[in-house]
Design an enzyme around this catalytic site. Sequence first.
Site, PDB file in Angstrom:
ATOM      1  CG  ASP A 180      -0.220  -0.092   2.544  1.00 59.60           C
ATOM      2  OD1 ASP A 180       0.890  -0.657   2.578  1.00 59.60           O
ATOM      3  OD2 ASP A 180      -0.758   0.377   3.559  1.00 59.60           O
ATOM      4  NE  ARG A 235       0.107   4.122   6.327  1.00 57.66           N
ATOM      5  CZ  ARG A 235      -0.852   4.695   5.626  1.00 57.66           C
ATOM      6  NH1 ARG A 235      -0.909   6.008   5.516  1.00 57.66           N
ATOM      7  NH2 ARG A 235      -1.767   3.958   5.025  1.00 57.66           N
ATOM      8  CG  ASP A 236       2.646   2.254  11.564  1.00 60.60           C
ATOM      9  OD1 ASP A 236       2.114   2.864  10.617  1.00 60.60           O
ATOM     10  OD2 ASP A 236       2.192   2.282  12.715  1.00 60.60           O
ATOM     11  CD  GLU A 237      -1.281   0.663   6.908  1.00 60.61           C
ATOM     12  OE1 GLU A 237      -1.827  -0.264   6.304  1.00 60.61           O
ATOM     13  OE2 GLU A 237      -1.806   1.779   7.072  1.00 60.61           O
ATOM     14  CG  ASP A 249      -4.268  -0.406  -1.502  1.00 61.97           C
ATOM     15  OD1 ASP A 249      -5.203  -0.946  -0.894  1.00 61.97           O
ATOM     16  OD2 ASP A 249      -3.624   0.539  -1.029  1.00 61.97           O
ATOM     17  CD1 TRP A 292      -8.325  -4.242   0.675  1.00 56.30           C
ATOM     18  CD2 TRP A 292     -10.173  -3.237  -0.063  1.00 56.30           C
ATOM     19  NE1 TRP A 292      -8.129  -2.886   0.759  1.00 56.30           N
ATOM     20  CE2 TRP A 292      -9.234  -2.242   0.318  1.00 56.30           C
ATOM     21  CE3 TRP A 292     -11.394  -2.820  -0.567  1.00 56.30           C
ATOM     22  CZ2 TRP A 292      -9.505  -0.877   0.223  1.00 56.30           C
ATOM     23  CZ3 TRP A 292     -11.663  -1.457  -0.671  1.00 56.30           C
ATOM     24  CH2 TRP A 292     -10.728  -0.515  -0.283  1.00 56.30           C
ATOM     25  CD  GLU A 315      -3.247   6.487   2.710  1.00 53.19           C
ATOM     26  OE1 GLU A 315      -2.423   7.124   3.391  1.00 53.19           O
ATOM     27  OE2 GLU A 315      -3.753   5.408   3.068  1.00 53.19           O
ATOM     28  CG  HIS A 341      -1.372   4.800  -0.592  1.00 49.80           C
ATOM     29  ND1 HIS A 341      -0.515   4.863   0.460  1.00 49.80           N
ATOM     30  CD2 HIS A 341      -2.381   3.971  -0.219  1.00 49.80           C
ATOM     31  CE1 HIS A 341      -1.002   4.103   1.441  1.00 49.80           C
ATOM     32  NE2 HIS A 341      -2.126   3.540   1.055  1.00 49.80           N
TER      33      HIS A 341
END
Length: 798
Positions: free
Chosen positions: A371, A375-377, A384, A443, A657, A678
């Site tokens: 994605d 960051r923390d992902e 996506d 998704w 994003e 994103h």
Amino acid sequence: MASVKFISQNGDKQDWRCDRIAAPWGLNTPGPDAEWLFRKDVCLKPFVHAKLVITTQGVYEAEINGQIVGDHFMAPGWTSYDRRLQYQTFDVTANLLNGRNCIGVRVAEGWFCGRIGFEGGHRNIWGPHPALMAQLEIYYVDDTVEIIPTDSTWVVQRGPIQLAEIYNGEKYDATREVPYWSTIVPEGPCDISHTWQPVLCMPPLSERIMLTSGFGEPVRRIEIIKPVQQLLSPMGKSILDFGQNLVGYVRLRNIKGSRGHKIVISHAEVLENQELCIRPLRQCDAVDEYILKGDQAGEKYEPRFTFHGFRYAQVDGWTSDSSLIDSVEAVVCHTDMEEIGSFACSDTLVNQLYHNIRWGMKGNFLSVPTDCPQRDERLGWSGDLALFAPTAVLLFNCYDFLKNWLVDVWYDQQTLDGVPAMVTPNATLPDPVWCRRKPCAIWHDVTILAPWALYGETGKVEILEQQYDSMTTWLQKLPRNKEGCTHLWDTSIFQLGDWLDPDAPPDAPWKGKTDAQLVANAFLIQSLDLMTRITALLHKTGEKVEFEKGLNAAKKEFQEEYVTSNGRLVSDSQAAYAIAICFGLLTPTQQERAGDRLVYLVRKNNFRIGTGFAGTPFLCEALALTGHIQVAYAMLLENKCPSWLYPVTMGATTVWERWDSMLPDGSINPGEMTSFNHYAFGSIAKFLYERLAGLQRLEPGWTKCRVAPCIGAEFSEASASHETPLGIVSCSWKTTHFGKKQSRLEVQITVPPGMTCEIFLPEGSGDLQKTVGQGEWTFETCFTRENEWPVKPLPAKS
Ligand code: BGC
């Protein structure tokens, strides 16, 4: 020459003669541990050929006699480790010598047991600590073969990388470097053998876990970017601007200073008040550190086991007499995909938008489609990709990469009782409203949409065969209403809908203005429609009939539930009309009226975008399909927020994003999810190729294409080229105006062997239509401009 039967693609473990080894203290290390250095000395007879076959639970970099083996980054890559682990094979003939040699492998936690996931993530998702499996295969001159596997004769110790985390970064302490760790130790006073400990041999890999060479190219260090300027922030910090939001890391050289001195490199995508803006990174430090050993000749540093998404890097503690800006470069890393598409036009802002889309894809195709990279992902969020796949295949060759990922989508789906994971590999998510085991439209439609996009681009039916069980299982599991519209989604299920609709509250991106059930059902119908085509291609006649029945029933219910006979939709929104038009959910009369209504809404909104992830890919296309190309161009060229060009005018170098990740005053959106990289909104690139440049694929694998540029707005030229499975196809057009309403058009087209190309060009007040085959074609026409430009918004009071 004798040969060893080699490890098969489907993971035949009998060819693995090695033990799975770890550091003996592995299980007793609750928090993140330093990297582990593994070592083995070997003595070789004269040989002709040598291979290293290697994998880790964790990430690794191997060295032989002090030389790094191969050029992979973050190997062995990220897969659903509970079912599939990739290995690599390197030809190491040139790395080895007759006589004494040393193999060293540095291993860190990586995705396998480092912190990863959602809302801060978790450690140890796939196992409690890293482990190494490797074997060196030597083919001797005397025709014998020797395998030197990882086993109890290997030794291990901690290395200088004190912390190697994907989110928090790497901390390298050069004072803890281990001399000769991957080279033969010279005879004499430097005996360091006491620092090494015997490894622990672990039980073999679980039967469930397949060893595979995988399908995709590895992640590599692809490109170097030098900083464009060094800034001094109001707080006195030295910040380097690389001029491009990128994914990778910072490489430092000419490092000088006293032993033990620390240099800290912090990363951010944007500045706020001229300082690094790290709030959007959430629980992610994105900081690399280097502690000097004090070598006056100068030291070098680059991290190995982490990556960051950044445009700006702040360097604290630079004490060298060399200038910082001259000692720094950014190393761009991503899966090594070939770029197969190009696009350009006469509008520089649109060209920058296309540039941003390319960079968004590069940064987020790193081992798996993620994605976001900062960051923390950095997770394989399936929605996506579902929405971006048809665009992705036009930009880069990502067939093998996505084929590899889709295998894991199916594995994860099987462990969740047939419902796909929201993210694959399934880094266990906590359980807020939308996560684990909850079916979710779009998704989970990735199971069908992504293979279909790959098939369309390549014409390879095998991808549909490979994923067929995944597709059908998902559609069986998809919960329908028990009464009423029994062919549509169960209305009690929470949906993400048109995620990140610009009118949704910043902290509730699923609360867009379009009915989330309408969106879910439109995607269901699209999936059913594709299944009728897929079953036909796979000659599954009975299944085709069933899918057709389901499709017709679902379409009928959709009409009854959401569409008036005159073509108005219950959600009077851009997304609803765009999706309904593009998915063929309307009758011809409704379609025309829906097109008019969409134009009305767009004009009322001053050509600004009113869609989120789900509606955006279809917005301009729906306008083009219903004969409103000028309105589509008015949207494309709009630069007030929300629009595609607003971020460009704010200096974006990747796709954001949120439409307003950065607010017009330069401040950063206070919402939780504010990434500047994103790819979802970059799906507009498909429209740029197909409508503005006019290059469209008509048949799977490009056996047939169409060149039909939509000439409009003030575009005076556009071009696109694409490396298809048959060769390069391209088209390029230019107009010059003469007379009040007259234009001259010049078009150049290249068609590769095996492809036919339908050409539609404006001529006089009609069209020139032609079909051509292989060759270089040039056309010149004169035509009358009929389209109104600029298109006017609705008066304020309407
Ligand atoms: C991700 C999205 C994703 C979404 C779904 C976000 O945090 O960044 O791109 O699809 O969550 O919930």
